[in-house]
Design a protein around this motif. Structure first.
Motif, PDB file in Angstrom:
ATOM      1  N   GLY A 101      49.682  48.322  -0.361  1.00 18.38           N
ATOM      2  CA  GLY A 101      50.300  49.340  -1.213  1.00 18.38           C
ATOM      3  C   GLY A 101      51.513  49.984  -0.574  1.00 18.38           C
ATOM      4  N   SER A 154      56.050  40.418   1.382  1.00 19.61           N
ATOM      5  CA  SER A 154      55.685  41.119   0.145  1.00 19.61           C
ATOM      6  C   SER A 154      54.194  41.040  -0.129  1.00 19.61           C
ATOM      7  CB  SER A 154      56.485  40.604  -1.051  1.00 19.61           C
ATOM      8  OG  SER A 154      57.129  39.411  -0.791  1.00 19.61           O
ATOM      9  N   GLU A 155      53.569  39.979   0.388  1.00 19.18           N
ATOM     10  CA  GLU A 155      52.124  39.854   0.182  1.00 19.18           C
ATOM     11  C   GLU A 155      51.372  40.989   0.884  1.00 19.18           C
ATOM     12  OE1 GLU A 155      49.328  36.128   0.985  1.00 19.18           O
ATOM     13  OE2 GLU A 155      51.218  35.593   0.030  1.00 19.18           O
ATOM     14  N   GLU A 175      51.975  44.293  -0.864  1.00 19.53           N
ATOM     15  CA  GLU A 175      51.159  44.410  -2.062  1.00 19.53           C
ATOM     16  C   GLU A 175      49.727  44.808  -1.707  1.00 19.53           C
ATOM     17  OE1 GLU A 175      50.203  41.088  -5.163  1.00 19.53           O
ATOM     18  OE2 GLU A 175      52.383  41.247  -4.851  1.00 19.53           O
ATOM     19  N   LYS A 176      49.213  44.111  -0.688  1.00 21.22           N
ATOM     20  CA  LYS A 176      47.822  44.342  -0.298  1.00 21.22           C
ATOM     21  C   LYS A 176      47.601  45.768   0.204  1.00 21.22           C
ATOM     22  CE  LYS A 176      44.645  42.202   2.808  1.00 21.22           C
ATOM     23  NZ  LYS A 176      44.584  41.233   3.903  1.00 21.22           N
ATOM     24  N   LYS A 236      55.636  50.564  -0.229  1.00 20.35           N
ATOM     25  CA  LYS A 236      56.868  50.496  -1.020  1.00 20.35           C
ATOM     26  C   LYS A 236      58.079  50.563  -0.091  1.00 20.35           C
ATOM     27  CE  LYS A 236      55.665  54.119  -3.355  1.00 20.35           C
ATOM     28  NZ  LYS A 236      54.379  54.329  -2.689  1.00 20.35           N
TER      29      LYS A 236
END
Lengths: 421, 247, 390
Positions: free
Chosen positions: A166, A159-160, A163-164, A168
């Motif tokens: 972008g 998930s890191e 997130e970095k 989904k």
């Protein structure tokens, strides 16, 4: 006499219930603590085995020379055949091929142009034949979002990283890597889910895909970086024996691509870690049992003191001091044994509970570099069954021995007087 | 003053005599460029990569126009077939059919080896026309594989040359470089190219089989064999476009 | 009055009391010893990190990101004038980073090349070995990385890099010294050479990637540079130790719990056995709250006496740890504990000691008080007869 004393204990609850409760509580904690500590080592071994070492690991000699870099181009070939052979030779063991690879994760925009890019470490594991790897990598628990891959072409990303960059769920991403032979390779994956392992090293850039995808992606048909072997339950000696037999048969010093098997303890710095860990746990368990013994000794002492009045009466009606003393000690032994059995039983129930259910310490473990799951589990060992006797019986009996000495010190009149209180 | 003039003249004359027997390096370079670098060409070639675990042969077809534009497509092995590369000036794109993606190779990816060979993408990007980047001096005669050669030392005249110096052995007759050594700024040998076979195509000589080697890396280098080459054929403009990568 | 009475009462119980006190004193000792260990670790590790890497803080060229190797190539800029002044005065050092390639065993490996002033003495890195001699480039590398590459002192490493224009260069550089450090950030996957040499190699005179400064208070803003203070730089360590501390507090809880069983037990027994005494006290006019106070205080007194007993054996033992340290063996780094020396010296601050004492005292007070609530319901008449009022 034992029968008589036991009857007395059973009928007079004040003599048995409270001491038994205290001793049993102490024993419960001792058993639990011990199993918990044992669970710590077991967990350490298990977590390392799952993510990194297996109980044993098969690699090529050339790979072993550069093992820190995990060079998959020097990996194993003819893996299916090898695993079949291993399975027939060691039917009790489970063999899991894996490919570790580095690559670039590339997220395209709607025109197929690169939107964002980041480096990732790929885990190619067998996700579909059975749920073995799913359990090894703790994927169910690590899944923070979405689903586990159910078909080829699906990928789990940390998930890191998501997130970095972008990313989904259900996004199509491309992994760019190089094949076993160095050609540039690309493969598209659909993000089926996101994971958080709770291990910084992995959360910073791990992706998990099925090994069949990685094989076609990296041109590694029937190859693997490593084959990890798992016994039904980890025991050190068999891993050494199996490795010795295997290496005598297959490890050829003149062939850099011959296979070599490493038992868990001999991999990276496991030997050192396990040794220091054993030392420290040993000290901790010793200190714990020592203090627990002091507490129960203390309670044994007080049980004696509580009964000075009764002793006075018994002396008055002509019982000899020695007889009373002996009966007190036998009673304390009976109580100690009963309490220890009760305590051990309850302690074991809790320990087994902790062994199977575990205790989530996620937030505490977040920064450990050593690969560890966040769920702490106890481990019941044969010692768990009798460790409670040390504080439970021995310590409480010693307490009784000391408090009983008081009988000799006091004269009958004094003891009798205590009857009044 | 007179004395100084005299000394200067003397030095000039002596250097002239020292190199008098050798042709001018820059002139040779120009001839090589004229010989080798056709306005455009289409070729089919094989690249053999010698790895630790045996060799692997790749087939590719390339379209080249001048120095700035080239397009190549891998034909074999099946895993690499359909991979295409487009170079326009200083940009490089790779198309991968299994992912159906075009990725621009930039930054530290350029440093990686191309398809496992001893050639990096950066090497691919290097300008080929020697005269534009280097000034040459002929320093001697040496034979290479029993062919008598001029030995040239090339020194970069631009700041951004990938290699500061090169040593080149040039076949005196065919005017084709048979061996090339590429050096770092401080003089360390980095890469070598050896041409093992040449072939005459039309009026020019062209390398047929050569070996590239990254000297710092362990291994036997990468072999390059040109099976077929056509010069000065018309290449449609659309060939050198990103759209062509997907076709 | 209560103090004297309580003291007399508990000392009267003799051996039992001392046993309780001993158990309690062990709690003090263990908590202080372990906490001191963590404090010592944090102190040691942050000191090591400051000594080897961070000094008083750092300026990072704004695009530099230690976790993103993509940024390395372009993360350099001219050193701001004010900082240049500091560097000249020896109050700061500039370090230049560049990606480079080495070829251990003929395989390509990407590393980070770092240039630092050989004459600096702001950080402990043994940079004096970096003075280049005989036209050779000298480098230093950490022992862990050296082991990883299988390299010894005096060996040569093939190093290839590109200058700012992209021109290749390569040299054999000599390993002048292998240093041993506990700070992984100056050792893993990196090679140190002299700054002027690197600047020349890259064609980047007077440029740097990070500037380490001595003065913690200095925090002037420069455009193009990010100031990273020690709080930021030491964040990973702080988090790690915090996590470990929380983990070990489970152990304190268990320990305290054991001690509290002992106290609770004692209190119950005392109240059970001394009803007559209570009755007498009540008859003599002592109020119930006063009696509760007395019994609670007796319990607490155990903890107070435990302080002294703990001090008797604890102080020499703790002092001994402080001097000798806890041995970790040379492989402490294998635990991934950056900044941890092979021996760890615990630190026992007064805050820690006082904090522990207060914690144990409060817990003991609560545990001592709980059983005494029964006294509140006690009727003097019952008590005098040695009965408990139901």
């Amino acid at each position: 006499m034992i029968k008589f004393l036991a009857k007395g204990l059973l009928r007079d609850r004040s003599r048995s219930l409270f001491p038994i409760m205290i001793i049993a509580t102490g024993v419960i904690f001792t058993v639990l603590m011990y199993s918990w500590m044992m669970g710590f080592t077991t967990m350490f071994i298990r977590e390392n085995a799952r993510f990194e070492t297996g109980h044993v690991k098969i690699i090529t000699r050339a790979y072993n020379d550069l093992i820190d870099q995990k060079p998959y181009d020097l990996g194993l070939m003819n893996v299916t055949e090898k695993i079949e052979m291993l399975t027939s030779e060691y039917p009790q063991m489970h063999w899991q091929p894996r490919i570790y690879f580095g690559g670039l994760l590339d997220l395209p925009d709607e025109n197929g142009e690169t939107l964002s890019q980041g480096e990732v470490i790929g885990f190619g594991v067998d996700l579909f034949s059975d749920s073995f790897e799913e359990e090894l990598l703790n994927l169910e628990e690590a899944l923070s979002n979405g689903n586990l891959p159910t078909k080829q072409g699906e990928i789990l990303i940390s998930s890191e990283v998501a997130e970095k960059l972008g990313i989904k769920i259900n996004d199509k991403v491309t992994i760019i890597g190089s094949t076993m032979y160095g050609s540039m390779a690309m493969n598209n994956f659909t993000v089926s889910g996101m994971v958080r392992f709770g291990v910084q090293a992995m959360d910073r850039g791990a992706v998990v895909v099925d090994i069949s995808d990685v094989r076609s992606f990296l041109d590694m048909e029937d190859s693997a970086s490593e084959i990890l072997g798992f016994l039904p339950e980890y025991k050190e000696r068999p891993t050494f024996e199996i490795a010795d037999v295997f290496n005598a048969k297959y490890n050829d010093e003149n062939d850099e691509f011959s296979d070599i098997m490493l038992p868990l303890r001999k991999q990276s710095n496991m030997e050192f870690m396990l040794n220091t860990m054993d030392d420290r746990l040993g000290i901790f368990i010793f200190v714990f049992i020592f203090i627990m013994s002091l507490v129960l000794w203390n309670s044994g002492l007080m049980n004696g003191i509580r009964r000075y009045g009764e002793i006075g009466v018994r002396l008055a009606i002509g019982e000899s001091k020695g007889h009373i003393y002996r009966s007190l000690i036998v009673e304390s032994i009976l109580i100690g044994i009963a309490a220890t059995i009760i305590g051990t039983a309850i302690g074991l129930v809790f320990s087994y509970l902790l062994q199977y259910k575990g205790f989530d310490m996620g937030s505490l473990m977040k920064d450990a570099k050593i690969i560890m799951g966040s769920t702490m589990r106890a481990q019941v060992t044969p010692v768990s069954y009798y460790i409670g006797f040390i504080p439970g019986v021995i310590a409480s009996v010693i307490g009784a021995i000391f408090s009983g000495i008081g009988i000799y010190k006091r004269n009958t009149a004094q003891l009798f007087k205590e009857l009044e209180t | 003053m007179k004395k100084l003039n005299f000394i200067l003249i003397f030095i000039l004359i002596s250097t002239f005599f020292l190199y008098a027997e050798y042709p001018d390096g820059n002139k040779i370079l120009k001839q090589i460029d004229e010989n080798l670098y056709a306005k455009n060409m289409i070729s089919t070639s094989q690249m053999i990569v010698h790895g630790r675990r045996g060799s692997r042969t790749m087939k590719l077809r390339s379209w080249t126009e001048g120095d700035d534009r080239s397009f190549s497509e891998y034909l074999a092995p099946p895993k690499d077939a359909g991979t295409k590369m487009l170079k326009l000036d200083d940009k490089l794109w790779i198309y991968n059919p299994s992912a159906d993606r075009i990725i621009q190779i930039s930054g530290h990816m350029l440093r990686q080896s191309m398809m496992g060979s001893d050639i990096s993408y950066e090497d691919m990007m290097e300008e080929n026309e020697l005269t534009e980047i280097y000034t040459a001096q002929t320093v001697g005669e040496e034979s290479f594989n029993n062919v008598s050669c001029w030995k040239l030392v090339l020194t970069a005249i631009t700041d951004d040359a990938a290699y500061q110096t090169k040593k080149v052995w040039i076949d005196k007759e065919k005017l084709i470089p048979l061996k090339e050594e590429r050096y770092g700024k401080s003089g360390k040998l980095l890469k070598t190219t050896e041409i093992l076979e040449v072939v005459k195509i039309g009026k020019r000589w062209y390398p047929k089989r050569m070996i590239f080697k990254d000297v710092l890396k362990k291994g036997k280098g990468t072999e390059f064999i040109i099976d077929d080459i056509q010069f000065d054929v018309d290449i449609p403009e659309s060939r050198f476009s990103k759209a062509a990568l997907r076709k | 009055m209560i103090f004297k009475l309580a003291m007399k009462n508990i000392l009267g119980a003799g051996f039992r009391t001392w046993l309780n006190i001993f158990i309690l004193s062990l709690s003090y000792f263990a908590i202080i010893a372990l906490q001191g260990f963590y404090v010592g670790w944090q102190d040691d590790a942050s000191r090591e990190m400051k000594n080897w890497d961070f000094a008083g803080g750092q300026y990072w060229q704004e695009t530099y990101d230690p976790y993103d190797p993509f940024t390395l190539e372009d993360s350099h800029a001219a050193i701001p004038e004010d900082l240049q002044k500091l560097i000249v005065e020896g109050e700061a050092i500039s370090i230049l980073f560049s990606p480079a390639t080495i070829y251990p065993e003929g395989r390509m490996r990407n590393i980070v090349l770092k240039g630092i002033d050989p004459d600096q003495n702001l950080i402990e890195l043994p940079t004096k070995y970096l003075v280049d001699s005989d036209g050779e480039i000298n480098c230093i590398i950490g022992s862990g990385f050296a082991d990883n590459l299988n390299i010894k002192e005096e060996d040569y490493i093939v190093l290839r890099w590109r200058d700012k224009n992209g021109t290749y260069d390569a040299r054999d550089i000599k390993v002048a010294h292998i240093f041993s450090t506990t700070v992984l950030t100056v050792e893993s996957n990196q090679i140190w050479i002299s700054l002027p040499t690197l600047q020349e190699m890259l064609g980047l005179p007077n440029e740097a990637t990070i500037i380490t400064i001595k003065d913690e208070m200095y925090s002037k803003e420069f455009s193009g540079w990010q100031y990273r203070d020690l709080d930021f730089l030491l964040l990973d360590l702080t988090n790690l130790i915090q996590a470990k501390t929380v983990g070990s507090s489970i152990m304190y809880a268990i320990l305290l719990f054991l001690a509290m069983i002992a106290i609770f037990d004692t209190q119950i027994l005392a109240i059970f056995r001394r009803r007559k005494e209570m009755g007498t006290m009540m008859a003599m006019g002592m109020t119930r709250p006063k009696i509760i106070q007395l019994f609670t205080f007796e319990g607490v007194l155990h903890a107070v006496l435990a302080i002294f007993m703990g001090a008797i054996y604890g102080i020499p033992l703790l002092r001994h740890f402080e001097k000798v340290g806890m041995k970790f063996g040379a492989d402490a780094k294998d635990w991934g504990l950056s900044g941890l020396n092979d021996a760890l010296y615990p630190v026992y601050g007064w805050k820690l000691v006082v904090g522990t004492i207060i914690l144990v005292l409060i817990t003991t007070t609560i545990v001592s008080f709980l059983p005494t609530r029964r006294i509140a319901k006690l009727k003097p008449t019952d008590a005098l007869r040695g009965k408990m009022t139901k």
